[in-house]
Motif scaffolding. Structure first.
Motif, PDB file in Angstrom:
ATOM      1  N   LEU A  50       0.757  -1.388  -0.008  1.00  0.00           N
ATOM      2  CA  LEU A  50       0.434   0.063  -0.477  1.00  0.00           C
ATOM      3  C   LEU A  50       0.835   1.069   0.346  1.00  0.00           C
ATOM      4  O   LEU A  50       0.899   2.451  -0.059  1.00  0.00           O
ATOM      5  CB  LEU A  50      -0.932  -0.032   1.127  1.00  0.00           C
ATOM      6  N   LEU A  84       2.476   2.122   2.971  1.00  0.00           N
ATOM      7  CA  LEU A  84       2.570   2.469   4.407  1.00  0.00           C
ATOM      8  C   LEU A  84       4.097   2.719   4.669  1.00  0.00           C
ATOM      9  O   LEU A  84       5.207   2.331   4.350  1.00  0.00           O
ATOM     10  CB  LEU A  84       1.768   2.054   4.861  1.00  0.00           C
ATOM     11  N   ARG A  88       0.822   0.788  14.018  1.00  0.00           N
ATOM     12  CA  ARG A  88      -0.281  -0.216  13.714  1.00  0.00           C
ATOM     13  C   ARG A  88      -0.489  -2.200  13.396  1.00  0.00           C
ATOM     14  O   ARG A  88      -1.216  -3.111  13.727  1.00  0.00           O
ATOM     15  CB  ARG A  88      -0.807   0.135  12.116  1.00  0.00           C
ATOM     16  N   TYR A  89       1.015  -2.699  12.384  1.00  0.00           N
ATOM     17  CA  TYR A  89       0.696  -3.981  12.204  1.00  0.00           C
ATOM     18  C   TYR A  89       1.461  -4.395  13.052  1.00  0.00           C
ATOM     19  O   TYR A  89       1.113  -5.607  13.767  1.00  0.00           O
ATOM     20  CB  TYR A  89       1.229  -3.805  11.191  1.00  0.00           C
ATOM     21  N   GLU A 117      -7.563   2.809   5.413  1.00  0.00           N
ATOM     22  CA  GLU A 117      -6.067   2.928   5.403  1.00  0.00           C
ATOM     23  C   GLU A 117      -5.848   3.694   4.142  1.00  0.00           C
ATOM     24  O   GLU A 117      -5.340   4.495   4.049  1.00  0.00           O
ATOM     25  CB  GLU A 117      -5.402   2.070   5.707  1.00  0.00           C
ATOM     26  N   PRO A 118      -5.741   3.012   2.813  1.00  0.00           N
ATOM     27  CA  PRO A 118      -4.988   3.324   1.462  1.00  0.00           C
ATOM     28  C   PRO A 118      -6.142   4.312   1.290  1.00  0.00           C
ATOM     29  O   PRO A 118      -5.605   5.490   0.452  1.00  0.00           O
ATOM     30  CB  PRO A 118      -5.166   2.088   1.036  1.00  0.00           C
ATOM     31  N   ARG A 173      -9.594  -4.393  -0.244  1.00  0.00           N
ATOM     32  CA  ARG A 173      -8.389  -3.506  -0.007  1.00  0.00           C
ATOM     33  C   ARG A 173      -8.216  -3.140  -1.108  1.00  0.00           C
ATOM     34  O   ARG A 173      -6.970  -1.447  -1.357  1.00  0.00           O
ATOM     35  CB  ARG A 173      -7.964  -4.007   0.750  1.00  0.00           C
ATOM     36  N   CYS A 190      -7.577   1.705  -3.359  1.00  0.00           N
ATOM     37  CA  CYS A 190      -6.866   2.905  -3.540  1.00  0.00           C
ATOM     38  C   CYS A 190      -6.850   2.909  -5.443  1.00  0.00           C
ATOM     39  O   CYS A 190      -5.494   4.095  -6.125  1.00  0.00           O
ATOM     40  CB  CYS A 190      -4.830   3.010  -3.441  1.00  0.00           C
TER      41      CYS A 190
END
Lengths: 291, 357
Positions: free
Chosen positions: A190, A192, A200-201, B118-119, B168, B172
């Motif tokens: 993603l 991150l 968070r993970y 989140e994305p 998910r 995006c």
């Protein structure tokens, strides 16, 4: 749509906490221990309200009075009320145990999680932890007291340092099982950043096992702290500290056994409670049982 | 189906991608050994091959999660390995991945809402105020309800989790989705639903898919082109129907002959390969398939064949493909219909579509 989802969400998110609470309620021994611990902590916090005696005021006329109506736990060789001293001692012992666990826990968790996540740092960090682990905590305490002089903060520092390696190991092993999961790959895919991924993970998934270990470790830390002050590395004699009190009462073991036994018993009870609670916490927060 | 103008840039351009894993005291494992292909916009390329042939390593390199030993991955002409970490992370919204195992691909400590938001937050897809609405739209896209957003992954079944994983990836608004065996962990009925979902989404949003699978019936159902991989190299790439009807490479033939034909009138014609799967560590001078190939000769063991054009939209890496006997699986048109379970669902869907004007 949103309101509906929030409405449905409320009972769901509320259900997770009672699940842990339900398990606790089923574990009768743990429940009793928890209530006892809360009472002890409250007693330590409100010590000045519970006893009218000053833990530091000596009274040469009332030396070594055995437990009775006026002095519930008796007095020591300088006529100080033992109940007051034990309550203030528990305060100091619990506070120093908590502070050292907190410091050691944060540092240990950071080291362990980083070792698992950054493969290159793994060897350096964990061998450094092995080095620290090879010094017994008592020796570490002696060294620190030798440098900075005996005192509560020396004990806290020694306890914190000796807590770091085992917590780092637990954190690393539980983080290792997380870093190979697909959801971590997904997080990286993603885009991150590392801080977010770690927080968070990795940390969120490791937190239960680290917390359980910290709870289990609490009893040991208290015992170690008491040993260090028993050896004279903790707060110097007039201070009300459980280990120091045992050490002082040792000379009177045959003439006035209660002077040493009362703080001994206090240490015993606290460590027992914390160990039982640690075991219970493991059962309650074990993510495998939860799922 | 793929019909893209030659001038248009491919969505994904993989050039001579190599990934070797160094081993102490041993020859390096050549997980991926010079793979090149392109995927056009809106196209589905299936990548098939047996376990350990380098499919997942390839996927990881395309997702820029693993650095190639050499070669490059170009996304819309942009070389991913040349980008700085920050620029790469910003570009990551354009290509996403769907994982095989729905049980390990979702963070167990995040609700579905958190996972999907989140994305959206990270890549600033929508303003903060519209995030809840977008999350419920994503959920309805994959056939879940917005009421399920506050649940944790362990409250869902495998198929539902896989849908969350797809949502998910969609969040995006990517242009390329790498599907790493997205249905192989699902049971058959759920598998068809997820496959159709992927196809519907492609029709709606025009994604390109790299669809990694070892399930050939699934591949035939979903892909426009097929690339066959063996020990880190592509051995055949071509339009799906051409590859399935007239496979040219001996390995593809062996692979396809392993699909059972549900017709008692057709005698089984299974090609058995000799030998075992080679170790990727062994460095072969010639064709990596030569030790198991029935047609191999001296030339095969000496010189590695390169992918050469073998007709429109078809490339083969074999010295002998011209000389091999024609291979026909003898499947008539009716039997090329999608598998029964897919057909049943498609029929039901078209009925439902007919009901609602």
């Amino acid at each position: 749509m949103t309101q509906q989802s929030v409405a449905v969400a409320a009972p769901r998110s509320a259900r997770t906490t009672p699940r842990a609470l339900q398990r606790l309620l089923k574990d009768k021994i743990a429940l009793v221990m928890l209530i006892l611990l809360v009472l002890i902590i409250l007693g330590a916090i409100f010590a000045p309200l519970l006893t009218s005696f000053d833990p530091y005021r000596t009274s040469l006329r009332n030396r070594n009075v055995p437990p009775g109506a006026l002095h519930l736990f008796g007095t020591d060789e300088q006529g100080r009320d033992l109940l007051a001293r034990v309550l203030f001692g528990i305060r100091l012992t619990l506070a120093s145990g908590f502070i050292s666990l907190f410091l050691g826990g944060i540092v240990g968790t950071a080291i362990g999680v980083c070792a698992a996540y950054y493969k290159r740092a793994d060897n350096i960090l964990m061998r450094a932890m092995d080095t620290v682990l090879s010094f017994p905590a008592i020796l570490l305490g002696l060294a620190i007291a030798g440098i900075s002089g005996p005192g509560t903060w020396s004990v806290i520092l020694a306890l914190a340092i000796s807590t770091v390696p085992p917590i780092a190991r637990v954190a690393r092993s539980s983080a290792l099982s997380v870093v190979n999961q697909d959801y971590l790959v997904a997080a990286r895919a993603l885009g991150l950043g590392d801080p977010t991924i770690l927080r968070r993970y990795v940390l969120r998934n490791c937190a239960p096992s680290i917390l359980v270990y910290v709870t289990l470790r609490f009893g040991q830390v208290i015992l170690l702290g008491a040993s260090l002050s028993f050896l004279g590395l903790g707060a110097p004699p007039p201070a009300a500290e459980l280990g120091t009190m045992v050490s002082q009462g040792r000379a009177l073991l045959f003439t006035a056994p209660h002077v040493a036994l009362v703080p001994c018993f206090a240490i015993f009870i606290i460590v027992l409670i914390l160990n039982v609670l640690g075991d219970a916490a493991r059962d309650i927060f074990d993510p495998k049982i939860q799922q | 189906m793929t019909g893209t103008p030659a001038a248009q840039q491919p969505m994904l351009d993989v050039r001579e991608l190599v990934r070797h894993y160094a081993q102490a005291g041993q020859a390096a494992v050549k997980a991926v050994d010079g793979v090149s292909f392109q995927i056009a916009r809106g196209e589905t390329l299936a990548l098939v091959g047996e376990s350990g042939c380098g499919k997942s390593t390839l996927a990881r390199m395309i997702m820029a999660l693993d650095k190639p030993t050499s070669g490059s991955v170009l996304l819309e002409g942009v070389d991913l390995s040349a980008l700085s970490r920050n620029r790469l992370n910003r570009l990551r919204k354009k290509f996403q991945i769907i994982f095989q195992d729905p049980y390990s691909s979702l963070n167990p400590r995040m609700t579905v809402h958190e996972t999907l938001a989140e994305p959206l937050v990270l890549h600033q897809i929508v303003p903060a105020s519209e995030i809840p609405a977008r999350v419920s739209r994503l959920l309805s896209c994959v056939g879940l309800t917005s009421a399920q957003a506050q649940r944790y992954p362990h409250e869902f079944s495998g198929g539902q989790r896989q849908r969350v994983g797809i949502a998910r990836a969609l969040a995006c608004e990517p242009e390329l989705i790498v599907c790493d065996e997205p249905v192989s962990a699902l049971d058959v009925s759920v598998r068809a639903q997820v496959l159709n979902l992927l196809q519907d989404l492609q029709e709606e949003f025009g994604f390109s898919y790299l669809f990694i699978s070892h399930d050939l019936s699934v591949v035939r159902h979903i892909s426009h082109r097929v690339a066959v991989m063996y020990l880190g190299r592509l051995v055949e790439i071509g339009a799906t129907e051409a590859v399935f009807m007239h496979p040219k490479h001996p390995y593809t033939r062996a692979l396809l002959s392993a699909i059972p034909i549900p017709d008692p009138n057709i005698p089984p014609s299974r090609i058995s390969l000799r030998g075992e799967l080679q170790s990727t560590g062994a460095s072969l001078a010639g064709c990596s398939f030569a030790p198991r190939c029935t047609n191999a000769d001296d030339r095969c063991t000496a010189i590695a064949p390169v992918l050469e054009n073998a007709g429109p939209n078809s490339r083969i890496a074999c010295h002998h493909w011209r000389n091999l006997a024609a291979f026909d699986r003898g499947i008539s048109q009716e039997q090329r219909e999608p598998p029964a379970y897919v057909a049943a669902i498609l029929a039901r869907m078209s009925q439902e579509a007919a009901k609602t004007p």
